[in-house]
Design a protein around this motif. Structure first.
Motif, PDB file in Angstrom:
ATOM      1  N   VAL A  18       0.800  -1.041  -0.150  1.00  0.00           N
ATOM      2  CA  VAL A  18      -0.148   0.039   0.155  1.00  0.00           C
ATOM      3  C   VAL A  18       0.948   1.467  -0.138  1.00  0.00           C
ATOM      4  CG1 VAL A  18      -0.404   0.061   2.279  1.00  0.00           C
ATOM      5  CG2 VAL A  18      -1.921   1.109   0.920  1.00  0.00           C
ATOM      6  N   ASN A  19       1.939   1.306   0.688  1.00  0.00           N
ATOM      7  CA  ASN A  19       2.716   2.286   0.668  1.00  0.00           C
ATOM      8  C   ASN A  19       3.458   2.694  -0.725  1.00  0.00           C
ATOM      9  OD1 ASN A  19       2.951   1.090   3.447  1.00  0.00           O
ATOM     10  ND2 ASN A  19       3.878   3.172   3.803  1.00  0.00           N
ATOM     11  N   GLN A  58      12.553   5.517  -5.964  1.00  0.00           N
ATOM     12  CA  GLN A  58      12.186   4.389  -6.451  1.00  0.00           C
ATOM     13  C   GLN A  58      13.293   3.217  -6.087  1.00  0.00           C
ATOM     14  OE1 GLN A  58      10.820   4.746 -10.672  1.00  0.00           O
ATOM     15  NE2 GLN A  58       9.644   6.626 -10.176  1.00  0.00           N
ATOM     16  N   ASN A  59      14.450   3.464  -6.327  1.00  0.00           N
ATOM     17  CA  ASN A  59      15.567   2.480  -6.198  1.00  0.00           C
ATOM     18  C   ASN A  59      15.487   2.251  -4.926  1.00  0.00           C
ATOM     19  OD1 ASN A  59      16.328   2.563  -8.864  1.00  0.00           O
ATOM     20  ND2 ASN A  59      17.891   4.202  -8.503  1.00  0.00           N
ATOM     21  N   HIS A 110       7.659  -5.545  -2.178  1.00  0.00           N
ATOM     22  CA  HIS A 110       6.562  -4.441  -1.726  1.00  0.00           C
ATOM     23  C   HIS A 110       6.044  -3.853  -3.082  1.00  0.00           C
ATOM     24  CE1 HIS A 110       7.974  -4.864   2.471  1.00  0.00           C
ATOM     25  NE2 HIS A 110       7.515  -5.971   2.212  1.00  0.00           N
ATOM     26  N   VAL A 111       6.465  -4.305  -4.167  1.00  0.00           N
ATOM     27  CA  VAL A 111       6.104  -3.705  -5.453  1.00  0.00           C
ATOM     28  C   VAL A 111       4.563  -3.649  -5.851  1.00  0.00           C
ATOM     29  CG1 VAL A 111       6.291  -3.449  -8.021  1.00  0.00           C
ATOM     30  CG2 VAL A 111       8.275  -3.586  -6.584  1.00  0.00           C
ATOM     31  N   SER A 112       3.911  -2.462  -6.165  1.00  0.00           N
ATOM     32  CA  SER A 112       2.538  -2.497  -6.629  1.00  0.00           C
ATOM     33  C   SER A 112       2.489  -2.401  -7.827  1.00  0.00           C
ATOM     34  CB  SER A 112       1.842  -1.624  -5.682  1.00  0.00           C
ATOM     35  OG  SER A 112       0.547  -1.426  -5.820  1.00  0.00           O
TER      36      SER A 112
END
Length: 625
Positions: A310-311, A411-412, A418-420
């Protein structure tokens, strides 16, 4: 409650079980009693709990063991009838009926049992001394009632307790052996306490207690009654009352006391009325949910509804905490993707309680069909979905994260686990705030589902520095969206790198022109600050107005918009503008000339002619297109 329940009576022969049923229905003792009474339905308006009841009789003489097992599995409550003047019938309760019932029911969801001692008119003593050890041995036994079908003694009470056993069972609430409430009951009541604790300080003050009372029982407590309640808690529980308010410990004690005193209906009323409520716990006024605040918010849930991804789905602050805007965005996303799940979440949070609505469905707004929007060329919707396609390594994920304000450096730092595949935030379309939902579609041309194809706008992303990247976007477009109604936009990602010639029959610009798409939009998230959001506004605008084809986002010098701009910047128009400027602001013009109404009339006419000329040229170019 208004649902019907099934009430079964089992018995040892000649204990008067069928007589009980017939006495209840006819309100008199029957002269002739059959082996088995037909199934009877008692309407809700004649029962104490206002619940329709199906009474099912069972006869060993007329029915098989298979029918008995089937009836046990369907029953909501079972009455085992024995004769108070027959010891063998009492013994059969424990050596036959209860074991048989337990064999046909699940251990964790045993059907409640009521023991019924009939023929009390034939004895002067009570059978309770014999029955009490049995009740203590079997926790599924709710209560025992002694009655007389002949004298109509306690007949109505028997069926009242049967209904109560279904609507307000003790089993799910309380463990008699430990003399404590069961963990599930404690968890539910703890959730209710947290919902009622509006101040989130761990104490129910008088106002919050009255809110609780009104919510559950439609009436507030008088001041003296409140003090009496708190005094009872003070005398029995250390720390049950603090700062003249009821703590969680005191709240749980009160419900334990209700159950121990046989007032199960009080706790059940609370549990059924409080299908939790919506809270906003941005407690420290920083407009962000810290991990502790997020945990506290979802403490009322039986499970954690939002995962760590979600983050990376909504906006967060520099500390990685979900902002207020991100919080609203996540609820919007949940509603859009799974409205039933959203209603479940709102139920856990008790939305209907705090908002004083009939149900949490009041929080959901259903807009009209998209086809009607297209016909009327306007929409009432506030959420627009953009499906993002692109080959692996094209920059799709970066494009999603850039929408949340994250440059390449931020982003790195994202954990790969936890990728959405979603990103949602707001943008403005002609001054109106709209939600844009980006969904990254996994590259697989052959097996795209309807959900992956259904959207308001299609975004095709290719790596402008990779000569093989554009071909995937071209194939996706021609295979799925060539004849589609959804507008499409091509994104040339990684525009900060050296542009490579794409190894495809047409260049990206030529491809877009051939298919009447806007030219490729250069984009990069490799910036010092947050990436530019203009591209997302363009996407939302195209999604909101898919019928509009005049919005230009290029300098191609070939489309209608560019040609009109070229005309307005042409030498002819510039000469007319210069002469008009000179005429108005000439240094030789006198103050009298400036004040002359004739002069300003001429100037107005000239400006009007200029505007008409420009509009006529615009219409002409549009018609040619």
């Amino acid at each position: 409650m208004s649902y019907p329940f099934r009430f079964s009576l089992f018995f040892t022969a000649k204990v008067g079980k069928t007589s009980l049923i017939m006495s209840l229905v006819s309100e008199e003792f029957p002269d002739v009693v059959p082996y088995r009474a037909e199934e009877i339905t008692i309407p809700a308006d004649v029962t104490p709990e206002r619940v329709p009841t199906h009474i099912v009789d069972y006869s060993e003489a007329e029915q098989t063991d298979e029918q008995l097992s089937s009836e046990i599995s369907k029953a909501n409550v079972i009455c085992i009838v024995y004769a108070v003047n027959n010891k063998k019938s009492i013994e059969k309760v424990t050596n036959h009926w209860i074991p048989l019932i337990n064999e046909n029911t699940d251990k964790d969801s045993r059907v409640p049992i009521i023991l019924v001692g009939n023929k009390s008119d034939l004895v002067e003593h009570s059978s309770m001394e014999t029955i009490l050890p049995i009740m203590n041995q079997y926790t599924e036994i709710e209560t025992c009632v002694e009655c007389s079908a002949k004298n109509l003694k306690n007949i109505s009470e028997l069926f009242y307790y049967a209904q109560k056993a279904v609507l307000h069972p003790t089993g799910p609430l309380y463990c008699p052996e430990d003399k404590e409430m069961k963990p599930a009951c404690i968890k539910a009541l703890t959730r209710i306490f947290k919902i009622s604790d509006m101040g989130n300080d761990g104490i129910l003050n008088d106002n919050e207690l009255n809110f609780f009372q009104r919510t559950c029982f439609n009436a507030p407590l008088q001041a003296q009654a409140l003090e009496d309640v708190k005094n009872v808690v003070r005398k029995n529980v250390i720390d049950g009352v603090r700062d003249n308010g009821l703590t969680l410990k005191g709240f749980l004690f009160l419900h334990t006391l209700f159950i121990q005193r046989g007032r199960h209906e009080t706790t059940w009323t609370v549990l059924r009325r409080f299908v939790q409520q919506t809270l906003s716990v941005f407690q420290d006024r920083d407009c962000a949910l810290s991990p502790e605040e997020l945990k506290d918010l979802f403490d009322v849930f039986p499970y954690l509804p939002w995962g760590p991804d979600v983050n990376n789905t909504v906006c967060t602050n520099d500390q990685g905490w979900i902002t207020y805007q991100g919080y609203l965005s996540q609820w919007t996303l949940t509603t859009y993707l799974d409205v039933q799940r959203c209603l479940e979440y709102l139920g856990y949070l008790g939305y209907s309680i705090v908002s004083e609505q009939e149900s949490q469905a009041a929080a959901i707004t259903v807009t009209r069909d998209k086809k009607i929007d297209l016909q009327k060329k306007q929409t009432q919707r506030s959420v627009f979905r953009c499906n993002v396609f692109g080959d692996r390594g094209s920059g799709k994920s970066g494009f999603l994260q850039a929408f949340l304000g994250r440059n390449l450096v931020r982003q790195n730092a994202i954990n790969e686990e936890h990728v959405s595949y979603y990103a949602i935030s707001t943008t403005y379309v002609y001054g109106q705030e709209k939600y844009l939902l980006l969904h990254e579609v996994v590259p697989d041309i052959d097996v795209l589902s309807d959900a992956e194809l259904t959207c308001d706008i299609v975004c095709l992303v290719y790596d402008s520095s990779n000569p093989h990247s554009f071909e995937y976007c071209a194939r996706i477009f021609k295979h799925y969206f060539l004849d589609g109604k959804a507008p499409c936009m091509m994104i040339a990602a990684k525009s900060d790198l050296q542009e490579a010639r794409q190894l495809y029959a047409l260049s990206p610009l030529e491809f877009c022109r051939a298919h009447k798409m806007p030219p490729p939009q250069g984009f990069t998230c490799n910036t010092a600050d947050a990436p530019c959001r203009d591209i997302y506004t363009k996407l939302a605008t195209m999604a909101m107005h898919p019928h509009a084809r005049l919005r230009c986002m290029c300098n191609c010098n070939k489309c209608t918009f560019c040609q009109l701009q070229n005309f307005l910047n042409s030498e002819l128009v510039q000469t007319v503008k210069a002469k008009l400027y000179t005429a108005v602001l000439s240094r030789h013009m006198t103050q009298a000339d400036l004040g002359s109404s004739t002069f300003w009339l001429k100037a107005s006419v000239g400006a009007t002619m200029f505007a008409v000329l420009g509009f006529a040229m615009y219409r002409m170019l549009l018609k040619q297109r």
